[in-house]
Design a protein around this motif. Structure first.
Motif, PDB file in Angstrom:
ATOM      1  N   ALA A  20      14.114 -81.109-147.921  1.00  0.00           N
ATOM      2  CA  ALA A  20      14.644 -79.774-148.172  1.00  0.00           C
ATOM      3  C   ALA A  20      14.662 -78.968-146.885  1.00  0.00           C
ATOM      4  O   ALA A  20      15.535 -78.124-146.672  1.00  0.00           O
ATOM      5  N   ALA A  21      13.675 -79.233-146.007  1.00  0.00           N
ATOM      6  CA  ALA A  21      13.636 -78.497-144.742  1.00  0.00           C
ATOM      7  C   ALA A  21      14.725 -78.992-143.788  1.00  0.00           C
ATOM      8  O   ALA A  21      15.365 -78.194-143.100  1.00  0.00           O
ATOM      9  N   ALA A  22      14.935 -80.322-143.779  1.00  0.00           N
ATOM     10  CA  ALA A  22      15.920 -80.878-142.846  1.00  0.00           C
ATOM     11  C   ALA A  22      17.345 -80.564-143.280  1.00  0.00           C
ATOM     12  O   ALA A  22      18.218 -80.336-142.448  1.00  0.00           O
ATOM     13  N   LEU A  23      17.585 -80.578-144.600  1.00  0.00           N
ATOM     14  CA  LEU A  23      18.929 -80.334-145.113  1.00  0.00           C
ATOM     15  C   LEU A  23      18.874 -79.202-146.134  1.00  0.00           C
ATOM     16  O   LEU A  23      18.727 -79.433-147.317  1.00  0.00           O
ATOM     17  N   PRO A  24      19.008 -77.980-145.662  1.00  0.00           N
ATOM     18  CA  PRO A  24      18.822 -76.839-146.585  1.00  0.00           C
ATOM     19  C   PRO A  24      19.860 -76.794-147.711  1.00  0.00           C
ATOM     20  O   PRO A  24      19.627 -76.152-148.721  1.00  0.00           O
ATOM     21  N   ASP A  25      21.006 -77.478-147.526  1.00  0.00           N
ATOM     22  CA  ASP A  25      22.021 -77.416-148.578  1.00  0.00           C
ATOM     23  C   ASP A  25      21.828 -78.534-149.602  1.00  0.00           C
ATOM     24  O   ASP A  25      22.713 -78.802-150.403  1.00  0.00           O
ATOM     25  N   SER A  26      20.681 -79.207-149.584  1.00  0.00           N
ATOM     26  CA  SER A  26      20.505 -80.325-150.505  1.00  0.00           C
ATOM     27  C   SER A  26      19.444 -80.000-151.551  1.00  0.00           C
ATOM     28  O   SER A  26      18.656 -79.070-151.400  1.00  0.00           O
ATOM     29  N   ARG A  27      19.467 -80.784-152.613  1.00  0.00           N
ATOM     30  CA  ARG A  27      18.517 -80.570-153.702  1.00  0.00           C
ATOM     31  C   ARG A  27      17.851 -81.908-154.011  1.00  0.00           C
ATOM     32  O   ARG A  27      18.509 -82.820-154.502  1.00  0.00           O
ATOM     33  N   PRO A  28      16.580 -82.054-153.717  1.00  0.00           N
ATOM     34  CA  PRO A  28      15.897 -83.297-154.073  1.00  0.00           C
ATOM     35  C   PRO A  28      15.473 -83.267-155.546  1.00  0.00           C
ATOM     36  O   PRO A  28      14.985 -82.251-156.031  1.00  0.00           O
ATOM     37  N   ILE A  29      15.691 -84.377-156.255  1.00  0.00           N
ATOM     38  CA  ILE A  29      15.266 -84.475-157.658  1.00  0.00           C
ATOM     39  C   ILE A  29      14.225 -85.581-157.747  1.00  0.00           C
ATOM     40  O   ILE A  29      14.477 -86.712-157.339  1.00  0.00           O
ATOM     41  N   LEU A  30      13.049 -85.241-158.268  1.00  0.00           N
ATOM     42  CA  LEU A  30      11.957 -86.210-158.309  1.00  0.00           C
ATOM     43  C   LEU A  30      11.947 -86.957-159.634  1.00  0.00           C
ATOM     44  O   LEU A  30      12.232 -86.387-160.681  1.00  0.00           O
ATOM     45  N   ARG A  31      11.552 -88.221-159.564  1.00  0.00           N
ATOM     46  CA  ARG A  31      11.471 -88.998-160.801  1.00  0.00           C
ATOM     47  C   ARG A  31      10.417 -88.408-161.734  1.00  0.00           C
ATOM     48  O   ARG A  31      10.625 -88.296-162.930  1.00  0.00           O
TER      49      ARG A  31
END
Lengths: 332, 378
Positions: free
Chosen positions: B213-224
């Motif tokens: 999230a810090a490296a790519l502010p326009d992304s959304r990580p979804i956790l299993r």
């Protein structure tokens, strides 16, 4: 998060219990004020009749509370999956400030309820109900505890928010933690082990001695109380390490998890049953001088003491087996 | 101790005989009781099995999925993103995935088109899920055409059908070659739908998500684990809602139990009167009545639970399916794995036996304290 089946069941049990106790309270007051076994008055007959109802009712309520403790712990463990950061029951109980108080109150009710049930049992065995006033007095004392438990449980369950990031057992039960749990976890394993076996041995000896000779009843209660503390301290400081085979994991709740084959229940059920029986032995000692209970009380306490001795023995045996079978080497 | 056991045995014996004397009445109560247990147990078993199934399926899902967001909406991963993330400690594997939805106007349903990351599908062929096979009447080596969103028609040959065991996840799935996929959707070259990351240590997942999230502010990580948690709470919540709705039935049942226990027939009253006249104490009568309750409760519980088990795992839970499972045109057919959960049984016990017992206590007491002479004289 109140729409979880087990939560509804727990609240139902707790609410029903409170309602029944509240319904019994006016009767308890009437018994304390007007009970007179020698009288043949209408009111006395009424009271005598009603004692049947209320002692059955209360036995039921308290028996349900005893099972509810098990359900509460089991549910807390299961719900850990729903909270970020929770890995076992500790995380679930830590979601808000009411979690641990709810557990402690439920445990207090467990011990009070078993003692009350034993007193009730002894009282109904005597022909003249010598303990009826004491019994209902204790009942009135129980009402605020059950009410508090219901209230705290309600607050706890209403306050279970899935977006709270809770803390895992690793932080609460670590040597560095400032709380009592941390101090217990930091106990050096060697002395803790010696204390554990000495105190439990004393509890078994005291209970066994009472079962055989019917003497030293108060000692049984004292030893049982200390045995509970020593056992919990032992679980925190070294037994958990052996079970997890990990030198720094002190959590007393993870042993209840399926990953560890529910081993914890083998420890806690005998331990709590034995402690409750031991405490009941002490409580009954107050009444051994009552003439109509001269036979009943010693017979009952002897049986309870035998149960306590067996329970503590089983707990110690299970604990020893866990230590011996573990691959962890703490000493040597 | 032995005397006590003998006493209880005699009481049970007597109670059974007394229950058998009033067959119709007690069977009626038993039937209603068992029905209640059946309904509640079906809900519990069904939702537990669904939860279990969801956990089992997600066990093989990637630990982390990264989506790119544009104006709050899911967007394609542009070229160079994978490189930009670079090497993150703890990530075992990182790959761009290609998938999308296709609306088929023939059956008015959505398919999931996907490119298997491991490859294995030839150009011009597809591998389909079983629901699709069923609904479109497809077989191996038959051809099928889809009209792409661009208006062009594309034909594929069915090379394989996914195994039936995986239907829960693959019902609407169409696997195809990457080139076919890109041509069909006119997917820009080098773009991906999202990125899947596998992480070896479960305790690292949150850290890695934070780094992403810090490296790519326009992304959304979804956790299993987040997905697992969502499933767990959704199913438990649905179950809880149904139970709350059914609590009306529970109340009705408690009233029925109260009524049945309170409405003692003249014959029963006489029986209790005679028992007391020949020396039974009030406590004995209460004990007998409690045994009656225990026997009825246990039988009803057992009958209801077994019936619910058969209903859910043999008959597919026909009665509660729509609420608990949700629905779709291409809904997978699946067999739930039989699973009995101790906690659910205990919960169910609290839901049925506790209210029943609470409801019958007062009537039992009233029956037990009747005066023998009053009864026999009337």
């Amino acid at each position: 998060m109140i729409f979880q089946p087990t939560i509804i069941a727990l609240l139902l049990a707790s609410g029903l219990g409170l309602a029944m106790l509240l319904a019994a309270a006016p009767f308890a007051v009437a018994v304390i004020r007007h009970w007179d076994i020698r009288s043949g008055a209408e009111r006395q007959l009424q009271l005598e009749r009603r004692t049947y109802l209320f002692s059955t009712l209360l036995s039921f309520v308290l028996a349900v509370q005893v099972i509810a403790l098990l359900l509460f712990v089991f549910n807390a463990d299961r719900m850990a999956a729903l909270f970020v950061g929770a890995m076992c029951a500790v995380g679930t109980l830590n979601v808000n400030a009411y979690g641990f108080p709810a557990l402690i109150l439920q445990m207090a009710i467990f011990f009070l309820a078993t003692v009350w049930l034993v007193i009730n049992h002894v009282d109904t065995r005597a022909s003249d109900y010598p303990l009826v006033r004491i019994k209902y007095g204790l009942l009135l004392a129980l009402v605020p505890v059950v009410a508090a438990s219901f209230f705290v449980q309600l607050q706890y369950f209403l306050g279970l928010k899935a977006n709270v990031i809770t803390s895992c057992c690793g932080s609460l039960f670590s040597e560095g933690s400032q709380a009592v749990s941390g101090d217990l976890a930091a106990l050096p394993a060697g002395p803790a082990m010696i204390g554990f076996y000495v105190v439990l041995g004393m509890a078994v000896a005291a209970a066994g001695y009472h079962a055989l000779t019917r003497r030293g009843g108060y000692l049984v209660a004292l030893a049982s109380g200390s045995a509970l503390v020593a056992a919990l301290a032992g679980i925190l400081s070294f037994l958990s390490l052996y079970i997890y085979e990990h030198p720094h994991h002190h959590c007393p709740f993870c042993i209840l998890k399926p990953e560890y084959n529910y081993q914890g229940y083998w420890l806690y059920i005998p331990l709590f049953a034995a402690t409750a029986a031991g405490l009941a032995v002490g409580a009954l000692q107050f009444f051994r001088r009552v003439p109509s209970l001269a036979v009943v009380v010693p017979a009952t306490t002897a049986r309870l003491a035998a149960l306590a001795a067996a329970g503590f023995l089983m707990f110690t045996a299970v604990a020893t087996l866990m230590v011996l079978r573990s691959n962890l080497i703490l000493f040597g | 101790m032995n005397i006590w056991i003998e006493q209880q045995r005699a009481l049970i014996d007597f109670t059974l005989a007394s229950l058998a004397r009033r067959k119709a009445r007690n069977l009626g109560l038993l039937a209603v009781y068992a029905l209640l247990v059946f309904v509640l147990a079906s809900v519990a078993l069904f939702s537990h099995a669904l939860r279990h199934e969801a956990t089992r399926i997600l066990a093989d899902a990637p630990e982390l999925i990264l989506q790119r967001m544009v104006a709050g909406r899911h967007d394609l991963i542009p070229p160079g993103y994978l490189e930009k993330i670079g090497r993150i400690r703890g990530v075992q594997k990182m790959e761009g995935r290609l998938w999308g939805y296709y609306y088929d106007p023939v059956i008015k349903a959505n398919y999931t088109f996907m490119v298997p990351t491991a490859g294995g599908v030839e150009r011009g062929t597809i591998v389909i899920g079983t629901a699709l096979e069923r609904v479109r009447g497809l077989a191996l080596e038959t051809g099928i055409s889809f009209r792409a969103y661009s208006g062009k028609l594309y034909s594929f040959v069915v090379a394989d059908i996914l195994p039936r065991d995986s239907e829960l996840v693959s019902a609407d799935l169409v696997l195809m070659h990457e080139d076919d996929f890109r041509a069909f959707f006119e997917f820009p070259a080098g773009h991906y739908t999202d990125i899947a990351l596998s992480v070896a240590n479960p305790q690292e997942v949150r850290n890695i998500a934070a780094k992403l999230a810090a490296a790519l502010p326009d992304s959304r990580p979804i956790l299993r684990e987040e997905m697992l948690r969502t499933y767990a709470s959704i199913f438990a919540w649905r179950e809880g809602i149904i139970l709350a709705i059914l609590s009306g039935a529970l109340l009705a049942f408690a009233i029925l139990a109260w009524d049945k226990a309170a409405g003692l027939s003249a014959e029963e009253k006489r029986e209790i009167g005679i028992l007391k006249a020949i020396g039974w104490e009030t406590g004995d009568v209460i004990r007998m009545k409690i045994w009656e309750g225990v026997l009825i409760s246990l039988s009803a519980f057992l009958i209801g639970y077994v019936a619910a088990y058969l209903h859910v795992f043999r008959a597919g839970g026909v009665l509660f399916e729509p609420v608990l499972k949700g629905w779709a045109v291409l809904y997978p057919r699946f067999q739930l794995t039989p699973e009995i959960d101790g906690l659910a049984v205990a919960t169910l016990f609290f839901f049925t036996v506790v209210p029943y017992t609470a409801a019958v206590l007062v009537p039992i007491w009233r029956a037990a304290t009747t005066d023998p002479d009053a009864v026999m004289r009337s």
